[in-house]
Design an enzyme around this catalytic site. Structure first.
Site, mmCIF file in Angstrom:
data_model
loop_
_atom_site.group_PDB
_atom_site.id
_atom_site.type_symbol
_atom_site.label_atom_id
_atom_site.label_comp_id
_atom_site.label_asym_id
_atom_site.label_seq_id
_atom_site.Cartn_x
_atom_site.Cartn_y
_atom_site.Cartn_z
ATOM 1 N N ASP A 39 26.469 -44.247 -25.049
ATOM 2 C CA ASP A 39 26.065 -44.782 -23.750
ATOM 3 C C ASP A 39 26.254 -46.295 -23.728
ATOM 4 O O ASP A 39 26.440 -46.938 -24.771
ATOM 5 C CB ASP A 39 24.604 -44.425 -23.440
ATOM 6 C CG ASP A 39 24.274 -44.531 -21.951
ATOM 7 O OD1 ASP A 39 25.167 -44.839 -21.146
ATOM 8 O OD2 ASP A 39 23.098 -44.307 -21.610
ATOM 9 N N LYS A 40 26.174 -46.839 -22.527
ATOM 10 C CA LYS A 40 26.289 -48.275 -22.288
ATOM 11 C C LYS A 40 25.209 -48.692 -21.309
ATOM 12 O O LYS A 40 24.797 -47.917 -20.434
ATOM 13 C CB LYS A 40 27.687 -48.570 -21.734
ATOM 14 C CG LYS A 40 27.847 -49.896 -21.003
ATOM 15 C CD LYS A 40 27.802 -49.679 -19.497
ATOM 16 C CE LYS A 40 27.912 -51.019 -18.756
ATOM 17 N NZ LYS A 40 27.618 -50.854 -17.305
ATOM 18 N N HIS A 41 24.731 -49.929 -21.446
ATOM 19 C CA HIS A 41 23.749 -50.455 -20.495
ATOM 20 C C HIS A 41 24.115 -51.886 -20.153
ATOM 21 O O HIS A 41 24.526 -52.657 -21.023
ATOM 22 C CB HIS A 41 22.335 -50.416 -21.076
ATOM 23 C CG HIS A 41 21.287 -50.916 -20.122
ATOM 24 N ND1 HIS A 41 20.753 -50.121 -19.136
ATOM 25 C CD2 HIS A 41 20.705 -52.132 -19.994
ATOM 26 C CE1 HIS A 41 19.869 -50.822 -18.442
ATOM 27 N NE2 HIS A 41 19.824 -52.048 -18.945
ATOM 28 N N SER A 42 23.972 -52.235 -18.877
ATOM 29 C CA SER A 42 24.182 -53.601 -18.419
ATOM 30 C C SER A 42 22.858 -54.167 -17.926
ATOM 31 O O SER A 42 22.046 -53.445 -17.339
ATOM 32 C CB SER A 42 25.209 -53.632 -17.289
ATOM 33 O OG SER A 42 25.207 -54.889 -16.636
ATOM 34 N N THR A 57 23.751 -48.223 -10.026
ATOM 35 C CA THR A 57 24.810 -47.227 -10.205
ATOM 36 C C THR A 57 24.506 -45.940 -9.447
ATOM 37 O O THR A 57 25.410 -45.325 -8.863
ATOM 38 C CB THR A 57 24.997 -46.934 -11.708
ATOM 39 O OG1 THR A 57 25.357 -48.151 -12.375
ATOM 40 C CG2 THR A 57 26.085 -45.905 -11.939
ATOM 41 N N ARG A 113 4.044 -54.999 -14.395
ATOM 42 C CA ARG A 113 4.708 -56.279 -14.648
ATOM 43 C C ARG A 113 5.355 -56.827 -13.390
ATOM 44 O O ARG A 113 5.381 -58.051 -13.169
ATOM 45 C CB ARG A 113 5.769 -56.101 -15.745
ATOM 46 C CG ARG A 113 5.195 -55.852 -17.126
ATOM 47 C CD ARG A 113 6.275 -55.355 -18.083
ATOM 48 N NE ARG A 113 7.396 -56.275 -18.140
ATOM 49 C CZ ARG A 113 8.666 -55.899 -18.316
ATOM 50 N NH1 ARG A 113 8.964 -54.605 -18.433
ATOM 51 N NH2 ARG A 113 9.618 -56.790 -18.367
ATOM 52 N N SER A 127 11.482 -51.960 -22.638
ATOM 53 C CA SER A 127 11.696 -51.195 -21.411
ATOM 54 C C SER A 127 13.081 -50.561 -21.396
ATOM 55 O O SER A 127 13.237 -49.368 -21.107
ATOM 56 C CB SER A 127 11.520 -52.114 -20.194
ATOM 57 O OG SER A 127 11.756 -51.406 -18.996
ATOM 58 N N LYS A 143 14.036 -45.963 -22.835
ATOM 59 C CA LYS A 143 14.738 -44.929 -22.062
ATOM 60 C C LYS A 143 16.032 -44.499 -22.744
ATOM 61 O O LYS A 143 16.426 -43.327 -22.691
ATOM 62 C CB LYS A 143 14.997 -45.441 -20.647
ATOM 63 C CG LYS A 143 13.711 -45.680 -19.851
ATOM 64 C CD LYS A 143 13.974 -46.059 -18.422
ATOM 65 C CE LYS A 143 14.431 -47.486 -18.262
ATOM 66 N NZ LYS A 143 13.355 -48.466 -18.497
ATOM 67 N N LYS A 144 16.711 -45.442 -23.397
ATOM 68 C CA LYS A 144 17.947 -45.095 -24.098
ATOM 69 C C LYS A 144 17.653 -44.241 -25.331
ATOM 70 O O LYS A 144 18.365 -43.271 -25.616
ATOM 71 C CB LYS A 144 18.697 -46.371 -24.500
ATOM 72 C CG LYS A 144 19.232 -47.163 -23.318
ATOM 73 C CD LYS A 144 20.171 -46.335 -22.456
ATOM 74 C CE LYS A 144 20.740 -47.106 -21.291
ATOM 75 N NZ LYS A 144 21.592 -46.277 -20.418
#
Length: 441
Positions: free
Chosen positions: A86-89, A126, A174, A189, A193-194
């Site tokens: 997976d990838k996250h930005s 997304t 927050r 955070s 989730k990842k």
């Protein structure tokens, strides 16, 4: 363990033990901690910080607070699965990389169960982009998710309410208590989730600049190193790349417009250079990290083949159809179009010197392409296309961008704003690289 004693420990600048952190996370889920107590601890963390061990413990506790996908027991008799990647930005304006990366990596042999989000502030989401396609479903059962991966090799979905529920509650607290700006809390955070997705490798795109959360390179590097160290401390191999967000990524900003740009990219009919450089690099890093390529040169060659052969486009089509959308998005336009399209003419000749990227993102929100409140309905048609890039030359009257709007009045207002947000000058300027720092590991 009394909440006030845990709060006192962090308030006084001492590290929290794993037992104390577990008690806090358990209290978030069960209601044993009030909003006031949770916000007090969050503020103490913002002011006092957390070391790497504390951040790892918080991340793992929040991961365990809900469901965690287990890929070793699919129980379908089909044997081993490909690596789960997976990838996250960290978010930007015009960032549609996930739309291309997921099918490219799938075409190269990985499985990409990408859990994505909605638009936040000036940055697009997304899921909102993909919902521009008629029928596309972002909520899948576990069986539907596995079936989509079997069919397409990738799935882009929203988080289930049962994934990291402690983070869901803490984030809401927050958001309204000025405690978002904590590297430790941001790291936990994102990664909780990842980790709940059962990943085997992760690549991070940490953006910096006017249109990014991390406005300075120093802040971006701090966040990138934190994400990598904590992820690997929790057992997830991770790389992070620091990238530029001082201009719109690609030439579109807005939900349906960005999906169209992604489709053009996958078809090979148009590929913005900066967008291609970033997408290709992130894909290649992930293939190496996931064991699907021996080195970056091999990985980049595999990415190029997946695009050239059309298999990446085919994987995107399969994913969209498996998730309820049309089967022919690669060959027919299925995206809604705004009724008003207006060129933003350059007021005089010159080179594009700079742009207020965050303000351009907020302009898309103002047009209806994002949410000001949680209950707002998004207009997928609106946004900006043909957005100029830093270093471009424009003659008087040539387009700085094209506004896509729901009404003539909205278009008039947006044209005036783009004129204020894009600066032209007499001297040429260098565009600069989209990749500012190589992978942190």
């Amino acid at each position: 363990m009394l909440p006030q004693e845990i709060i006192r420990t962090k308030r006084d600048g001492h590290p929290l033990t794993a037992v104390q952190i577990n008690a806090f996370v358990d209290g978030l889920v069960t209601g044993g901690w009030s909003d006031a107590q949770a916000s007090a601890l969050a503020m103490a963390v913002v002011l006092r910080g957390m070391d790497a061990a504390e951040t790892v413990a918080l991340t793992q506790a929040m991961t365990r607070s809900g469901d965690v996908l287990r890929w070793h027991n699919l129980d379908d008799g089909l044997g081993d699965h490909p690596p789960i990647l997976d990838k996250h930005s960290t978010g930007g304006v015009g960032d549609k990389v996930s739309l291309m990366l997921a099918p490219i990596v799938a075409a190269c042999g990985g499985w990409v169960p990408m859990v994505s989000g909605r638009g936040l502030g000036h940055t697009g989401g997304t899921l909102d982009k993909l919902e521009s396609l008629p029928g596309y479903r972002t909520q899948l059962t576990r069986d539907e998710l596995v079936a989509t991966l079997r069919t397409a090799g990738c799935a882009i979905v929203g988080a289930s309410p049962t994934v990291a529920p402690a983070d869901r509650r803490l984030y809401a607290i927050r958001d309204v208590t000025a405690t978002v700006e904590s590297t430790a809390l941001i790291t936990a955070s994102i990664l909780s989730k990842k980790l709940a997705a059962g990943l085997q490798a992760l690549v991070m795109d940490v953006k910096t600049g006017d249109g990014a959360f991390a406005s300075t390179p120093e802040h971006a590097r701090e966040l990138a190193l934190s994400l990598v160290r904590v992820a690997e401390g929790a057992g997830l191999p991770t790389r992070a790349i620091i990238t530029d967000m001082n201009q719109v990524l690609g030439h579109t900003a807005g939900n349906a417009l960005e999906v169209q740009e992604a489709l053009d990219y996958l078809r090979g009919t148009r590929r913005d250079v900066r967008l291609h450089t970033l997408t290709r690099t992130l894909c290649a890093e992930l293939l190496v990290l996931g064991g699907l390529a021996g080195d970056m040169a091999d990985a980049e060659a595999r990415v190029d083949r997946a695009l050239r052969s059309g298999e990446a486009l085919e994987r995107f089509e399969r994913m969209v159809h498996a998730q309820g959308g049309p089967a022919d998005v690669g060959s027919r336009s299925r995206l809604p179009k705004a009724p008003v399209q207006r060129i933003v003419p350059a007021p005089h000749a010159g080179w594009v010197q700079s742009m207020a990227v965050r303000e351009l993102g907020m302009l898309v929100v103002t047009l209806g392409g994002g949410r000001r409140t949680a209950g707002d309905v998004i207009d997928p048609r609106v946004g900006l296309s043909e957005v100029c890039q830093i270093g471009d030359r424009r003659e008087a009257g040539e387009p700085l961008a094209i506004v896509h709007a729901a009404t003539e009045a909205d278009a008039d207002d947006a044209v005036a704003h783009v004129h204020r947000f894009v600066t032209l000058g007499e001297a040429p300027v260098a565009a600069g690289s989209v990749i500012l720092a190589a992978a942190c590991h």
